[in-house]
Structures are given as structure tokens and as C-alpha cells.
Write a protein that holds these residues in place. Structure first.
Motif, short mmCIF file in Angstrom:
data_model
loop_
_atom_site.label_atom_id
_atom_site.label_comp_id
_atom_site.label_asym_id
_atom_site.label_seq_id
_atom_site.Cartn_x
_atom_site.Cartn_y
_atom_site.Cartn_z
N SER A 195 5.43 -6.85 7.09
CA SER A 195 5.69 -7.01 5.60
C SER A 195 5.29 -5.87 4.81
N ARG A 196 5.59 -6.06 3.56
CA ARG A 196 5.56 -4.86 2.73
C ARG A 196 4.19 -4.55 2.43
N GLY A 197 3.09 -5.77 2.35
CA GLY A 197 1.84 -5.67 2.27
C GLY A 197 1.21 -5.09 3.48
N GLN A 198 1.51 -5.40 4.63
CA GLN A 198 1.18 -4.94 5.73
C GLN A 198 1.34 -3.25 5.75
N GLU A 199 2.67 -3.09 5.50
CA GLU A 199 2.87 -1.76 5.45
C GLU A 199 2.21 -0.88 4.63
N LEU A 200 1.87 -1.33 3.34
CA LEU A 200 0.82 -0.82 2.29
C LEU A 200 -0.55 -0.46 3.00
N THR A 201 -1.09 -1.73 3.66
CA THR A 201 -2.32 -1.43 3.98
C THR A 201 -2.73 -0.54 5.30
N THR A 202 -1.68 -0.58 6.17
CA THR A 202 -1.76 0.05 7.52
C THR A 202 -1.02 1.35 7.43
N GLY A 203 0.10 1.39 6.79
CA GLY A 203 0.97 2.65 6.84
C GLY A 203 0.62 3.58 5.65
N ILE A 204 0.12 3.31 4.74
CA ILE A 204 0.31 3.97 3.66
C ILE A 204 -1.17 4.25 3.23
N ALA A 205 -2.14 3.01 3.17
CA ALA A 205 -3.54 3.29 2.52
C ALA A 205 -4.42 4.32 3.45
N PRO A 206 -4.47 4.34 4.63
CA PRO A 206 -5.29 5.26 5.43
C PRO A 206 -5.07 6.68 5.15
N GLN A 207 -3.85 6.87 4.78
CA GLN A 207 -3.66 8.34 4.59
C GLN A 207 -4.14 8.73 3.16
N LEU A 208 -4.05 7.69 2.34
CA LEU A 208 -4.56 8.04 0.88
C LEU A 208 -6.29 8.15 0.63
#
Lengths: 340, 235
Positions: A195-208
Motif C-alpha cells: 500500500s502507499r503507507g507501506q511504501e512510505l515507511t519501508t521504501g522511502i523513510a529509511p533512506q531519509l
């Protein structure tokens, strides 16, 4: 033989090519002319300003009598009333911390809304950018001036002023670093049907996370600097003492507190620069401070540091591999700072 | 212990106080021009002029000391170290406290304000310039040195041109910061629009505060746009 001879027959030496005229400055394009015009305008306006206000580079020298008089009254610096000053120093730290915290709370969603690779809706992005620009343009001292009338004199005013002003810079830097993330991990997570939320927490947040923490620390440093001043308009902290001493013409104490502030600011800056270096990986974490002073790590340290982690990982059987990175010194530092 | 008490008190106040914020800002939206006083125009112009003047003054001193504080150009190791330490000290001095001190020495008005602002900018500018100078490449310097140039000639004709784009870019950034800083100097008596803001807040004239803030915002943002455009062209 004859051929060789014929070849070496006298020939006119090669004439040097006609010297072409090459100007040693770039041509006067329209752009260059504009640049010069802007530069000259700046200098012109600045010169007029100095003339108008009556300041020149030697003003400090000409006014040496007045400044000397004041310094005489200020010397030697003195700190009395340790109790109130200790309390207001704590207040100052507290204001800087909580103000930065509030700033981060507001700036993280704003940063995501303002990033063009997260939000496709232009209007929302524009609103977020607008808030960011507005809070950045108004100095924290003016925010404090306004909030003092609402919440009366105290720490709370300073916290809110610092928090709101920080949103501007934090939001802009957050948005910039969100726009710079790599798309790879994000697409990978998307491909698993997340989902979009999962994408945000696992795909994007760790990089930031590293860059967010580094930016926040930088802002904490700046906020501490401003927090020392907010008391001048009544927002609590050590600036209140400065205002009191100024009003009572107690110049020796004024200088004492000023020197204290300078020392504190230098210490906070050194700490935050060091920690930021560790988090962003510019510094080697297992190089001690003394080694850095001495100039670089020893060769043995260097070898110990460059163990081939990829090879080690490949040699580990799949069932024993860990999903999470090990708790090495760097990771501990990051989380320690974050929790702190 | 003390810090904890402070925290408890403030958290309660903070939560109860948050709904007030939008109301305050709502009251600050000016609906007419009744708040405008004749002197504001001059104050605003003075604020901008103070920003320009302080920038030039700071740059004037920052460029030579920037060379001394750059590791690869400084004449000696100890000069580099001393200069860096000196800048760190100057930079740690908050501008407003300097303004308080200068106002005490020279009296009210834009003069102490400009001086305080210039000292603050000087510290910041020297650090930025020194960092820019440390990034120049060695080739042109070697070339100039091979012609038998003196140290000064080398600095002027090999180092300065390489560092120039970043010096100009940073100077524009400093101009932004300077004008933003000059808006609050009036609060401690350093001239400019800050005094009017302080009075407005003391008398609870919200529309006056709001109106002036909008004008300041337009000025600051306008200068930021211009300098941003120039910076993009240079770098």
C-alpha cells in the motif's frame, strides 16, 4: 639514398601562423553586462547606505573613545547571582530542544507535501511551499514579540517562536532531501504490492532518516544560538538576564553573561558538528578524537575497518542472515541522538 | 530536577495555548491602511539600506581575512590556526547582544545597528570565503608561481578568480541574511523598522504588526528571488 637525400633538401622553415587577436577577457554578452550592472548597483546602494547612516570602515577606530569608555566600565567581567543564571541557561537549552522538536513535528509532513516526487497535486504542494517560505521569512524574534503578548513572558513563548520559525528551514531542507531519494527501493517495495503507507515507511523513510537527523541537529545548533537572544523581547532564557543588566546599566555582569553565551554557543556548535559528521559518515566513527588531532588513523585501524562486509555476508547461509543491520557504533549513535 | 519542573509547567500551557495561535494570526490580517504612519516608509528604506551597508562593510574585511583562514593559501600554519579560532569566536557572538553593547557605547540609531550587523556578517562571510578558497585547484597556482610571481600576485591572479563565483554567490546569500537581520535590530535600539514592530506589539496593534510583516516579507522574498536568480547564473 637518393630518396633520403631528396627529402632532406633545404626547405623553407614552417612559417608561424598569423597571430590571431584573442581578447583575454570573455566577450560582453548580455548576461555578463547584467551581472556587472547588478554588482555595481549593489556596491552603489551599499556605499550610499554607509554614507547616509554615517558609517565607514574606520568608524570603530574613530569611536574608540566611546567604545573604550564602555569597555572600561565592563571590565572585569563578573557573574553574580549564579542561581538565576543557571536556571535561565537551562531554560535556554530547554527552549532550543522543545522548539526544534515542535519544528520537526510540523516540518516533516510539510516536507512530504512539498516534495514533487511524493505529492502530484500541485495546489497542495504550492500551499506547503507557501507556508515554508512564510515561516522562514519572519524572524523568530518577531514571532516571539507577537507571542509574548498572547502567552506573557516566559519559556513557552520562546518555544513557540523557535518552533514556528524552524519550520521554514527544516521544511525546505526536508523537502529537498525527499526529492533526492533513489527510486529503486521504492519501486521494489511497490512491486511487492504494498500500500502507499507501506511504501512510505519501508521504501522511502529509511533512506531519509540519516539526513533528517543531521538537518535537525544543525537546526538545534541554530536554535540554541537564537534562544539566547529571545529573552531580549521577554521570551525566557538567558536573554532576559541580558535585558535586565542592560536596563540596570550593570555592564560588568552584562559582559560576564555575554562571554558565557559565547562559550556555550561554541560548545554546542562543536558537539553538533561532530555528531553530524558521524551520522553523515564523513568521519570514521572508530577514530578517536585524539587520533583525529594527530592526523588520521593508524594503518592497523585502517585495515581493521575495511573488512570486506559483502564477502562476509555472502558466506553466511541464507537462513542465518539478519534482516536488520547490526547494532554497530554508528547505528547506536544515531538512535541515541534521536532518542535524546 | 529544575528542567523537569519547567517542562511540566510548559507542556500544560503549551497544549492549552495552541488554539490561540490561529486566532492571533487571524487578527493580524490588515483590512485597511489606518495603521500606516508617515515614518514607516523611511524606516523600511533605512532597514534595507542598513542591510546593504552592513554587507559591504562585512565583505570588505572578510575577503582579506578569508585568505588568511584558508589552509592552502595562509602564509603560515599558525596564522591559519589563529584566524580560524578568531572567526569561531566572532561567529559565536550573537548579533543582537553586540547591538546592545554598541547601542550602549554609541547611542541609539542605525549606526550601532550597522556595526553590529557587519561584525556578525564578517564572521560568517570569512568562514564561507575561507572554505571556498580551500577548494581551488592547484594547477593555475603552480602556473603563476612558475613565472616567479610573489605570494600576493599568486593570490590575486590564481586563487581569487577561481574562488570568485562562490564568493559572489555567498555574498548574495549574506545580503539576504543581512536584510533579514536588520529588521529586528530596532528592538534593541539599533535603527530600522524593528522599533515600530516593538511598539506595535506593546500597544497590541495587531493589524499594524500584520501589515508591516507582509511588507517585510515582500521585501525579503523579492531580494531572495533576485539573488537566487543571480546565484543560479553564476554557479
Amino acid at each position: 639514398m637518393t630518396i633520403l637525400h631528396a627529402r632532406s633538401a633545404p626547405e623553407a622553415p614552417p612559417t608561424p601562423p598569423e597571430p590571431t587577436f584573442r581578447p583575454d577577457t570573455p566577450p560582453w554578452t548580455r548576461e555578463r553586462a547584467t551581472m556587472w550592472a547588478i554588482g555595481l548597483t549593489f556596491v552603489g546602494v551599499a556605499l550610499y547606505a554607509l554614507y547616509d547612516i554615517g558609517v565607514n570602515p574606520l568608524t570603530l577606530f574613530f569611536e574608540r573613545d566611546d567604545i573604550g569608555n564602555l569597555l572600561e566600565r565592563m571590565w572585569p567581567p563578573r557573574i553574580e547571582e549564579f542561581g538565576p543564571i543557571w536556571e535561565s541557561t537551562l531554560d535556554t537549552f530547554f527552549m532550543a530542544f522543545v522548539g526544534t522538536f515542535i519544528g520537526v513535528l510540523l516540518a516533516v509532513p510539510l516536507g512530504f507535501f512539498a516534495a514533487s516526487n511524493i505529492v502530484r497535486w500541485r495546489l497542495l504542494r504550492g500551499v506547503a511551499r507557501g507556508i515554508i517560505v512564510f515561516t522562514r521569512a519572519i524572524p523568530e524574534l518577531i514571532f516571539a514579540l507577537i507571542f509574548v503578548r498572547v502567552y506573557s513572558i516566559g519559556v513557552l513563548t520562546g518555544v513557540l517562536a523557535l518552533g514556528l520559525h524552524s519550520v521554514g528551514m527544516l521544511g525546505k531542507l526536508f523537502a529537498d532531501s525527499i526529492e533526492q531519494i533513489q527510486e529503486g527501493p521504492r519501486e521494489g517495495v511497490q512491486a511487492t504490492g504494498s500500500s502507499r503507507g507501506q511504501e512510505l515507511t519501508t521504501g522511502i523513510a529509511p533512506q531519509l532518516i540519516p539526513s533528517f537527523i543531521a538537518i535537525t541537529l544543525y537546526r538545534l545548533d541554530i536554535n540554541f544560538r537564537s534562544a539566547t537572544l529571545l529573552g531580549l523581547v521577554g521570551a525566557g532564557g538567558i536573554g532576559l538576564q541580558i535585558r535586565a543588566y542592560q536596563g540596570q546599566l550593570r555592564y560588568q555582569e552584562l559582559l560576564g553573561v555575554t562571554l558565557l553565551i559565547i562559550a556555550l554557543v561554541v560548545i554546542v556548535e562543536l558537539v553538533s558538528t561532530t555528531v553530524r559528521g558521524i551520522i553523515l559518515g564523513h568521519d570514521k566513527t572508530n577514530v578517536s578524537f585524539w587520533q583525529k588531532l594527530r592526523g588520521g588513523p593508524k594503518a592497523a585501524d585502517y585495515r581493521a575497518e575495511h573488512v570486506d562486509t559483502a564477502a562476509v555476508a555472502a558466506a553466511t547461509p541464507m537462513s542465518q542472515r539478519r534482516l536488520r543491520p547490526p547494532w554497530d557504533k554508528e547505528r547506536k549513535t544515531k538512535y541515541g541522538v534521536g532518542v535524546g | 530536577m529544575q528542567a523537569k519542573i519547567v517542562a511540566d509547567l510548559s507542556l500544560v500551557e503549551l497544549v492549552t495555548g495552541i488554539p490561540e495561535i490561529p486566532r492571533v494570526f487571524w487578527r493580524m490580517i490588515p483590512t485597511d491602511f489606518d495603521w500606516w504612519v508617515e515614518g514607516f516608509g523611511e524606516d523600511l528604506i533605512e532597514t534595507v539600506l542598513m542591510g546593504f551597508g552592513a554587507t559591504l562593510l562585512g565583505l570588505l574585511f572578510a575577503i582579506p581575512t578569508g585568505f588568511l583562514a584558508a589552509r592552502n593559501v595562509a602564509p603560515a600554519r599558525w596564522i591559519y590556526g589563529t584566524a580560524r579560532l578568531f572567526i569561531l569566536g566572532v561567529r559565536a557572538m550573537p548579533e543582537l547582544i553586540l547591538a546592545v553593547i554598541f547601542v550602549a557605547a554609541l547611542g541609539l540609531g542605525p549606526k550601532p545597528g550597522v556595526l553590529a550587523l557587519a561584525v556578525g556578517l564578517y564572521g560568517f562571510a570569512t568562514k564561507l570565503f575561507a572554505d571556498a578558497i580551500e577548494e581551488v585547484s592547484e594547477g593555475p597556482r603552480d602556473g603563476i608561481r612558475a613565472t616567479g610571481a610573489s605570494r600576493t600576485q599568486e593570490a590575486v591572479s590564481a586563487v581569487l578568480p577561481q574562488a570568485m563565483p562562490s564568493i559572489v554567490g555567498n555574498s548574495l546569500y549574506l545580503l539576504d541574511a543581512s536584510i533579514r537581520g536588520s529588521t529586528v535590530l530596532g528592538i534593541v535600539g539599533g535603527g530600522g523598522i524593528g522599533f515600530a514592530l516593538l511598539q506595535g506589539a506593546k500597544l497590541l496593534k495587531w493589524d499594524l504588526l500584520g501589515g508591516l510583516l507582509i511588507i517585510i516579507f515582500v521585501i525579503v522574498y523579492g531580494i531572495e528571488l533576485i539573488s537566487g536568480w543571480v546565484r543560479r547564473r553564476i554557479i
